[in-house]
Structure formats: C-alpha cells, structure tokens
Design an enzyme around this catalytic site. Sequence first.
Site, PDB file in Angstrom:
ATOM      1  N   CYS A 181      43.202  36.569  40.052  1.00  0.00           N
ATOM      2  CA  CYS A 181      43.644  35.353  40.756  1.00  0.00           C
ATOM      3  C   CYS A 181      44.167  34.359  39.725  1.00  0.00           C
ATOM      4  O   CYS A 181      45.153  33.663  39.940  1.00  0.00           O
ATOM      5  CB  CYS A 181      42.494  34.706  41.523  1.00  0.00           C
ATOM      6  SG  CYS A 181      41.690  35.765  42.722  1.00  0.00           S
ATOM      7  N   HIS A 185      47.039  31.511  39.310  1.00  0.00           N
ATOM      8  CA  HIS A 185      46.432  30.239  39.717  1.00  0.00           C
ATOM      9  C   HIS A 185      45.487  29.654  38.680  1.00  0.00           C
ATOM     10  O   HIS A 185      44.547  28.949  39.034  1.00  0.00           O
ATOM     11  CB  HIS A 185      45.706  30.412  41.057  1.00  0.00           C
ATOM     12  CG  HIS A 185      46.622  30.744  42.200  1.00  0.00           C
ATOM     13  ND1 HIS A 185      47.530  29.836  42.689  1.00  0.00           N
ATOM     14  CD2 HIS A 185      46.791  31.861  42.926  1.00  0.00           C
ATOM     15  CE1 HIS A 185      48.205  30.398  43.689  1.00  0.00           C
ATOM     16  NE2 HIS A 185      47.781  31.626  43.848  1.00  0.00           N
ATOM     17  N   ARG A 229      44.894  34.215  53.856  1.00  0.00           N
ATOM     18  CA  ARG A 229      45.469  33.801  52.569  1.00  0.00           C
ATOM     19  C   ARG A 229      44.936  34.692  51.442  1.00  0.00           C
ATOM     20  O   ARG A 229      45.678  35.156  50.588  1.00  0.00           O
ATOM     21  CB  ARG A 229      45.151  32.319  52.334  1.00  0.00           C
ATOM     22  CG  ARG A 229      45.588  31.720  51.016  1.00  0.00           C
ATOM     23  CD  ARG A 229      47.067  31.726  50.796  1.00  0.00           C
ATOM     24  NE  ARG A 229      47.549  33.024  50.325  1.00  0.00           N
ATOM     25  CZ  ARG A 229      48.810  33.407  50.273  1.00  0.00           C
ATOM     26  NH1 ARG A 229      49.762  32.616  50.674  1.00  0.00           N
ATOM     27  NH2 ARG A 229      49.155  34.594  49.844  1.00  0.00           N
ATOM     28  N   CYS A 233      46.933  37.462  49.150  1.00  0.00           N
ATOM     29  CA  CYS A 233      46.965  37.321  47.691  1.00  0.00           C
ATOM     30  C   CYS A 233      46.574  38.645  47.034  1.00  0.00           C
ATOM     31  O   CYS A 233      47.227  39.099  46.101  1.00  0.00           O
ATOM     32  CB  CYS A 233      46.000  36.230  47.231  1.00  0.00           C
ATOM     33  SG  CYS A 233      46.767  34.594  47.132  1.00  0.00           S
TER      34      CYS A 233
END
Lengths: 272, 84, 103
Positions: A181, A185, A229, A233
């Site tokens: 992730c 991010h 979401r 992802c």
Amino acid sequence: MRKTWEKAARAALAAAALAATGVGAQQKSAIEEIERYRAALGDGNPAELWEARGDAIWKEKRGPKNASLEQCDLGLGPGIVRGAYTVLPKYFADTNKVEDLESRLVSCMVMLQGFTPEQAKKDPYGGPGKKVAMDALVAFVTSESRGLPMKVAGTHPKEVEAYDLGRQIFFHRGGPYDFSCATCHGVNNQRIRLQDLPNLLNPRDAKKAYTSWPAYRVSQGEVRSFQWRLLDCFRQQRFPELEFTSPASIALTMFLAKNSNGGTFDAPAIKR
Amino acid sequence: MKTIKMLAIPAAVLALAGCATTPGPDELRTNAIAMMKASFKEKGQAKLDRIDQDDMQRLCSEYVAEKVMPRETAQALERRRSRR
Amino acid sequence: MADPMKIRAAMSGDKVEVKILMSHEMETGQRKDAKGAAIPAHFIQTVSATHNGKVVLAAEWGPAVSKNPFLSFKFTGGKPGEKVSVTWVDNKGDKRTDEATIS
C-alpha cells in the site's frame, strides 16, 4: 548609465519572478479546475439515490425474523445512526470482534434479521443492472455522519491489535509487481495519471482521503464502499482477491480510519 | 526495606503483563501474514502465494517509516542480490 | 420498479430552481456484456415537469445521457408551498412520477 543598468536588471528580475509564478499558477489552476469539476458534480450527487434507498432498507422488515435494522447497534448504542460512522471500526462485545461498518451491518443482519452470514455477505457490491442492499445501507449510514469529526477510539486491546496488524499489512510488499500500500500511499505528491494519490502516512492526506469514502464513482455509476476501495487497491497491486469483511480488510480499515481522527467526515462523496 | 519490596512486586507484575499483551515485532509480522492468508482468495492466476515474500521484500516491509535498515543488513542484501 | 427521484425545488430570486436526480441505468445499446452479447438499450426518452397543471419543461432524451442523470432548470411563476411534478418515460415503457414542494 548606471541607472539604466540597474533598471534593466530590475526588469529582468521581475520577469524571472513573473515566469516562476506563471509555472506555479498553471499547476495550481489545473488542480483548481479539477476541484471545480468535482464541485459541479457534487451539486447533483447520485449517491443521494443510494442514501434514500438505504434509509428505506434500514426500516424495512426483512429476513427470516421479519425485522428491520432499526435496533442495530453501530457503536453508539442500538438504533443510533447519527455519528456512528465516525467511531468505526470498533470492538463489539456481542460478537467479540473488531468490526467496520460493513461487517457490523452483516452482524446485525444475522442477529436481528436471522440471515445466515453467507446470505448477508452474498452481494456486497452493486453493478450494471444489479442493485444490492449493502451499498445502499452503507450510503445511508455514512451520510448520517457528514460534517462530524472522525473519532475512532482504538484503545481496546483488540482494537490496538487490529491497528498494529493493519499497519503491518499496509507495509507488506508482495505480488508480481512487488507492491505494498505504501508504494503508492507512503510518499507525498504521488500521482497516477491525473489522480493525486494521498500519502496516508501524512495526517493531512490521511484525513482528506478517508473522509471522502464511500463515493459515487461517475465512471462506474455506482456508490463504492470502503471495503470496495480496499478490494480494488489490492486488485491493482495484483494480489489475490480480498474477501469482503475479512479480518485483514478490517485491520487495514482500523489503521486508516484511526489515522484520520480529527478530520471532518464528508461522504458519500463523488469522484470521477 | 519493606517499601522497596512492595514497589518491586507491582513493577514485576507490570513487566509480565506487558509481555503477555504486546506481541513482539516478529510475532506481529507472523500474525499479519497469517491474517492476510486467511483474508484473500485466489482469483484466476492470482494465487495465494503472491502474498509470500522473498528475503528482500520481507526486510523492506520491516524497515519502514522511521525504522532505518542497518547498513550491514542493506549491504548483505545488496551482495546477495548482485550475485544472482 | 424504478426507484423514486430526488427532487428539490427552491425559490431563486423570482424564479423557481428545480434540481432532479433520477435513478436509471441509461443503457445505450452499444455495450456488450462479459460474454460478448449486446446489452439491450434502456434509456429515458421523455422528461416533463409540470407546475399547477402547466408544462414548464418538456425534454426528449437519448442514449447519450449519463446513468443516474441529474437535471436542473428554472422557471417563472412558482411560489413557495406550490408543487412541481416530474415524470420520465423510458424506451421500455417504464415510467415514474414524483413531486416536490417549492421552498
């Protein structure tokens, strides 16, 4: 002679300054234009159609027990919907689990309405020609927290554990693309095509991102929940499929939700 | 003397309690990976082994944010990688 | 059966501003499903709005209008407390009528 020289130098400096602001202004105006586009869309956000449908489903008697969800405890006590999303995920004694909104709705469907967990989880996401109860309920419940600050406690030992595990998952590098992730991010000012990617380790971005989901995706014509979401992802990371309301999805949500504490909840939003 | 003893006992109990409730970093990683394995299902060619990590991915997932990888670890990793 | 519309009608100066959200698939007929079969066209063809029995908006729509469309317009002659009624009819003959009170 000297004066002319000075004048010229000053003019050159001014021109350079102007050019510099010109570049900055151009970048700024592009972002402003996208914001204007979002504001224009927000005027008629179709998520309101989901909110209205979810409100009706919340009150409708369904399932083997022919009961509504009106007595569901979403974290602030049975039947309290206003503000409930701002305290989720949360530990619930009746299931002895940390639950996010979607898993809590499943628990209420099981406990109050008599559905089996399989039935309650069967259709988590809507699609073309397919309307499901889950995303309408999510839209309704979250809309009742609009304008309120996020305040996830994260103090119960199981909540602390979920947060720590969520953090581990956030940094877990794997898959054929070697992604975590954090790859997208965990850095400031990243972009994918024209979308700004929030740095979820930076409090300002973390608040802004988390408080803008769920959202109506114009490109899909659907309201998408936070579970969706995360699912998408991980799909983009080329991981296997994240199961709906799975422990990892809740732990990761705990990590992201708690990091958004203090941010003003502003969803269901609208996104391209 | 007596006061010291009385202070020492709660301190020892606290230390024990700390051990019992907070898993160490290794245990946390093991638990997180077990949780992921139980939370994903294979889809098409994306099997569960995509969650598995090689030594580089494992170390790069461990030394993140404020935690900096020790120089020797980084160099050893580089040497192993460049030999392949 | 089609879901209700969301209609807001409010005075804006001496005009009434109406904002409508409709729940509709708006399939163009050009798309194909996962098996390659064409998805049949299904879209709103006519929209009309009335105020005191008088038509204040009449529209003909086609497949180029988006899914879950949003429509906003203004008309003169309305007063707070009066009603605005909106009806859409699609190419399969499905229809839906909802109304809102001007605020």
